[in-house]
Enzyme design. Structure first.
Site, PDB file in Angstrom:
ATOM      1  N   LYS A 109       0.869  -1.362  -0.432  1.00 36.63           N
ATOM      2  CA  LYS A 109      -0.672  -0.191  -0.196  1.00 36.63           C
ATOM      3  C   LYS A 109       1.106   0.988  -0.013  1.00 36.63           C
ATOM      4  CE  LYS A 109      -3.038   2.447   2.786  1.00 36.63           C
ATOM      5  NZ  LYS A 109      -4.003   2.858   4.282  1.00 36.63           N
ATOM      6  N   GLY A 170      -7.996   8.941   9.262  1.00 36.09           N
ATOM      7  CA  GLY A 170      -8.663   9.359  10.764  1.00 36.09           C
ATOM      8  C   GLY A 170      -9.534  10.029  10.688  1.00 36.09           C
ATOM      9  N   ASN A 218      -9.243   1.711   8.987  1.00 36.02           N
ATOM     10  CA  ASN A 218      -8.858   1.732  10.275  1.00 36.02           C
ATOM     11  C   ASN A 218      -8.985   2.758  11.719  1.00 36.02           C
ATOM     12  OD1 ASN A 218      -4.630   1.251  11.001  1.00 36.02           O
ATOM     13  ND2 ASN A 218      -6.601   1.336  12.311  1.00 36.02           N
TER      14      ASN A 218
END
Lengths: 267, 66
Positions: A109, A170, A218
């Site tokens: 990635k 995030g 994530n």
């Protein structure tokens, strides 16, 4: 797909990426969990088959610390090393090589970050690194922005997929530019994996309803109050969104269109 | 001997090759990658690759990440 007696089935439509087949269209990261045990539970609940990891220095002062990989069954999960924290093509290329050398994967990635606050990609450097790593035999999955021109360039450079961000890493802001994602889907033929910014189930579902091939997240899971429940939620959202996309939604109309017949109303 | 290991200057008892260095550091051998002076050293070459005074060694592993 569709038609009398022929209904779309998720199980008949696996994700094909770089010649590998995946049942799950949800990829998850392994960062930000309070414990490895919690991470393991969340990964299982997510149904994911691909998990990302970062490459960092071994802490030589900790003689016997817990190891991340002790909590990941590498027969069940495919490890996808990332180049997080790299701000130049040179650094990303170096970290990708180190990640491959650690021996689990020639997939990467690819992240080349342009700015600390937004963590948006440095697309110039990303393209350069993609070309080099493709030549070096990597399967490159570049984390990119929502620019269709960039997506096309990455595809032309040999990327195995493109991974446009939904919103900053995030941030949990969801899919900020669905219009561009739709255009990216029309622009490239490689799989489109929305990577970054997913905050809750509906964000993942929206990405899949647009026609994206997979979603990578994530923080959306690890940062939730109950990561295991959120992991299950995301699993369902990705499946739900894919089903909705393939089922062919109704058009949006300004005015109503009655669901019950006009005839036979008893007065 | 003096080496820079993972960004830290360290003085350690002499080691003759990378395998010995890793054994001294107790890193284990699984799922790590090693560079000396910015060159990746393949696992099969660890035993035959010398470690010299003032070499810069980087030893990395996989950690949690997105």
């Amino acid at each position: 797909m569709g038609g009398v007696g022929v209904s779309y089935k998720l199980t008949d439509d696996p994700l094909v990426l770089a010649g590998r087949t995946f049942k799950s269209r949800l990829f998850v990261g392994t960062g930000k969990y309070s414990t490895f045990a919690l991470m393991k539970e969340a990964l299982e609940a997510s149904g994911a088959e691909v998990v990302t990891v970062a490459v960092r220095r071994v802490d030589l002062s900790k003689r016997s610390g817990e190891s991340l990989l002790a909590y990941i069954d590498t027969k069940r999960f495919m490890i996808l090393p990332n180049t997080a924290g790299c701000y130049s093509a040179e650094d990303a290329i170096r970290i990708a090589h180190l990640g491959r050398e650690a021996g689990l994967s020639n997939w990467v990635k690819l992240e080349v970050i342009g700015d600390e606050k937004t963590l948006f990609p440095d697309t110039d450097a990303l393209l350069t690194a993609t070309k080099v790593l493709v030549k070096d035999g990597f399967v490159v999955l570049p984390y990119t922005n929502d620019d269709p021109i960039m997506a096309r360039k990455l595809q032309d450079a040999g990327a195995a997929a493109v991974m446009p961000l939904g919103a900053p890493i995030g941030s949990g802001m969801g899919i900020q530019n669905p219009a561009n994602l739709r255009i990216i889907l029309e622009t490239v033929t490689v799989p489109v994996v929305v990577d970054a910014g997913v905050g809750t189930a509906s964000d993942a579902a929206v990405a899949m309803e647009l026609g994206c091939d997979a979603v990578l997240m994530n923080t959306g899971i690890a940062g939730a109050a109950d990561p295991v429940a959120m992991a299950e939620s995301m699993k369902l959202a990705v499946e739900s969104g894919r089903l909705a996309f393939k089922a062919g939604r109704i058009p949006k109309k300004l005015y109503a269109s009655a669901s019950s017949p006009f005839q036979g109303i008893s007065r | 001997m003096t080496l820079e290991i993972n960004g830290e200057v360290r003085v350690i008892p002499p080691v003759s090759n990378l395998l010995e260095l890793l054994a001294y550091l107790e890193t284990g051998q699984d799922r790590i990658a090693v560079e000396i002076n910015q060159q990746i050293i393949r696992r099969k070459d660890w035993e035959t690759t010398p470690v010299q005074e003032l070499d810069r060694v980087e030893i990395v592993q996989f950690v949690g990440g997105g």
